[in-house]
Design a protein around this motif. Structure first.
Motif, mmCIF file in Angstrom:
data_model
loop_
_atom_site.group_PDB
_atom_site.id
_atom_site.type_symbol
_atom_site.label_atom_id
_atom_site.label_comp_id
_atom_site.label_asym_id
_atom_site.label_seq_id
_atom_site.Cartn_x
_atom_site.Cartn_y
_atom_site.Cartn_z
ATOM 1 N N GLN A 93 0.833 -1.211 0.000
ATOM 2 C CA GLN A 93 0.000 0.000 0.000
ATOM 3 C C GLN A 93 0.865 1.258 0.000
ATOM 4 O O GLN A 93 0.546 2.245 -0.675
ATOM 5 N N TRP A 94 1.970 1.228 0.752
ATOM 6 C CA TRP A 94 2.916 2.356 0.759
ATOM 7 C C TRP A 94 3.386 2.650 -0.659
ATOM 8 O O TRP A 94 3.396 3.797 -1.102
ATOM 9 N N TYR A 95 3.768 1.601 -1.393
ATOM 10 C CA TYR A 95 4.249 1.774 -2.762
ATOM 11 C C TYR A 95 3.158 2.365 -3.656
ATOM 12 O O TYR A 95 3.394 3.353 -4.370
ATOM 13 N N LEU A 111 17.333 -6.238 -5.255
ATOM 14 C CA LEU A 111 16.549 -6.538 -4.061
ATOM 15 C C LEU A 111 15.851 -5.281 -3.564
ATOM 16 O O LEU A 111 16.476 -4.236 -3.384
ATOM 17 N N MET A 112 14.546 -5.394 -3.354
ATOM 18 C CA MET A 112 13.764 -4.280 -2.842
ATOM 19 C C MET A 112 13.785 -4.279 -1.306
ATOM 20 O O MET A 112 14.164 -5.258 -0.680
ATOM 21 N N GLN A 113 13.339 -3.177 -0.705
ATOM 22 C CA GLN A 113 13.468 -3.027 0.745
ATOM 23 C C GLN A 113 12.565 -3.960 1.537
ATOM 24 O O GLN A 113 12.754 -4.120 2.749
ATOM 25 N N MET A 130 11.151 1.449 -5.006
ATOM 26 C CA MET A 130 11.154 0.481 -3.905
ATOM 27 C C MET A 130 12.529 0.258 -3.298
ATOM 28 O O MET A 130 12.637 -0.175 -2.150
ATOM 29 N N ALA A 131 13.581 0.542 -4.041
ATOM 30 C CA ALA A 131 14.924 0.301 -3.516
ATOM 31 C C ALA A 131 15.389 1.388 -2.560
ATOM 32 O O ALA A 131 16.197 1.118 -1.666
ATOM 33 N N HIS A 132 14.906 2.617 -2.731
ATOM 34 C CA HIS A 132 15.495 3.752 -2.006
ATOM 35 C C HIS A 132 14.526 4.565 -1.145
ATOM 36 O O HIS A 132 14.973 5.232 -0.218
#
Length: 494
Positions: free
Chosen positions: A17-19, A232-234, A286-288
């Motif tokens: 949901q954040w994304y 790799l995503m967080q 998503m990575a940062h």
């Protein structure tokens, strides 16, 4: 248009949901009236344009030229390469008619049954077939090789479950398609281009990636070998961020593309294809990014520096505007993209939150005391720190700072990625790490498709790649206990 930051879901509470909220609230993209398709908004498209520009230069520096091929592909072309059609059949959108007419019952328009196409057309999901049909006309002799073409285009893959940037029915990408005289040249090309993608990901996106081979079960449909960059995503899930395929002679044989070699004999051409898409936008987010919004590497930020005045009254604003515009001109002369925000309908605090949300790397705030003292407040988006610095020497400071921010974002992502690679030797360890930690799991695999499928069905984890730098190591498959000669990387993925 004003941006609203409040109520952005925390990433730790609900990452998905954040994304989804961040993509919309930061003004990158939104869902369209067409199910599964997106509208890329100007700010999002500006980031994609920066990606395009950097990649396009890298392609041209390695000898490639841009071309453009049709959106529509005759259905018969797909049947010529069996593995290819099998891989894409379920995702194809098919054009059957070419005209509408008024409904005789007055209910709008209907498809005109008299306007049925003699041969149905596929809206391109990828272009190997139409391009190799074209290359047949371009290639007669070894002197015509190699052909090094790239096209920037849109493609359609009829996805049932969609998410902005990561998986949509229509998306933007580039696809390289090359033709070579020998197997060795084609393999070298595929390897060269996956390393171009690696360089772009790490130098521009600040995104560390692992380069490796896809397992046979995960290869591109119609390829003999697929190379991939995996990030790799967080949230601990992997994202395939670019692929490069050695196609062997499969498409050359399917479309009868032969050339006369130096000895005067006919040979089939060797092929590659390679591509990245707007999925890179999802990777970048998503990575940062964090709970305050986007965190953009300076090389891809549409606005690298924003200047915000803190003032009372029009007279102060006028003086500050003059000073900030002068600073902006100095920065622009160094090739830095700058925005001076003189809007008087929102407070400076709102502007600060807005530019944090949009991931602007450096924010400069100028107040009355700064005007008197020759100082300015400098805030970094990557660390959320701020300091008061002299206006003198500011341009050189910011040039160096942008490089530092770029490197820091990469270093943070690399440290996280490295901390999320776990070696396991048993099935219980595999399941425990997957469910409680996530990330990449380095484990032995017996090399069979049956085991790969069984692991996926049991855990939803797939083999992301067989790393190029992996070394031979005797062990036992974590699932079957059968002999294994090297470790591979597993992960759940997008």
């Amino acid at each position: 248009m004003a941006v609203e930051l409040k109520d952005l879901t925390k990433a730790d509470d609900n990452y998905s949901q954040w994304y989804n909220e961040l993509v919309v609230k930061a003004g990158l993209a939104e869902n369209s009236a067409v199910r599964g398709c997106m509208v890329i908004k100007p700010y999002g498209y500006a980031i994609w344009e920066k990606m395009q520009a950097a990649l396009d230069k890298m392609f041209k520096d390695t000898g490639h030229q841009n071309a453009y091929f049709p959106l529509f592909i005759p259905k018969s072309f797909f049947s010529k390469e069996a593995h290819h059609v099998e891989g894409f059949a379920k995702e194809c959108a098919v054009v059957t008619h070419y005209r509408l007419k008024n409904d005789p019952e007055g209910k709008g328009v209907v498809v005109d049954p008299d306007a049925k196409l003699e041969e149905e057309l596929i809206v391109r999901p990828t272009s190997e077939t139409i391009i190799w049909n074209t290359y047949k006309n371009w290639i007669q002799s070894y002197r015509d090789l190699p052909i090094l073409c790239n096209q920037w285009a849109n493609v359609v893959r009829w996805e049932m479950r969609t998410r902005l940037f990561l998986r949509t029915a229509e998306f933007l990408w580039q696809e390289g398609h090359t033709a070579h005289a020998t197997r060795e040249e084609a393999i070298a090309e595929a390897e060269k281009m996956i390393n171009v993608y690696k360089t772009f990901a790490e130098d521009y996106m600040s995104l560390p990636v692992i380069v490796g081979h896809k397992s046979p079960n995960e290869r591109f449909a119609g390829a003999e070998d697929t190379l991939t960059i995996e990030a790799l995503m967080q949230d601990g899930k992997a994202l395939q961020s670019g692929t490069s395929h050695f196609l062997g002679q499969n498409f050359a044989k399917a479309f009868d593309v032969q050339y006369v070699n130096k000895e005067g004999k006919l040979e089939y051409v060797w092929a590659t294809s390679w591509g990245v898409s707007t999925r890179l936008m999802g990777a970048l987010i998503m990575a940062h990014s964090d709970n305050n919004g986007l965190v953009l590497p300076p090389k891809l930020a549409p606005i690298q520096v924003v200047l915000v005045p803190i003032y009372k009254g029009e007279e102060q604003l006028k003086m500050m505007a003059e000073r900030m515009n002068a600073i902006a001109d100095e920065l622009k002369a160094k090739g830095i993209s700058v925005k001076v925000d003189l809007r008087d309908n929102v407070r400076s605090g709102f502007k600060f939150a807005e530019y944090e949300l949009k991931g602007v790397p450096v924010r400069l705030a100028l107040g009355p005391r700064d005007m008197e003292n020759g100082t300015i407040e400098l805030a970094r988006r990557d660390t959320l720190t701020k300091e008061t610095v002299p206006q003198e020497g500011l341009t050189d400071r910011i040039v160096a700072l942008l490089d530092e921010i770029q490197a820091n974002i990469f270093r943070k992502a690399l440290d996280f990625r490295n901390s999320m690679i776990t070696r396991v030797d048993t099935w219980d360890e595999f399941v425990d790490v997957l469910n409680n930690k996530g990330g990449f799991i380095s484990a032995h695999w017996d090399g069979t498709v049956e085991t790969e499928v069984a692991i996926k069905e049991a855990t939803k984890a797939t083999i992301r790649c067989i790393p190029l730098d992996s070394v031979e190591e005797e062990g036992k498959c974590v699932f079957t206990g059968k002999p294994s000669h090297r470790r591979v990387l597993f992960a759940r993925s997008y």
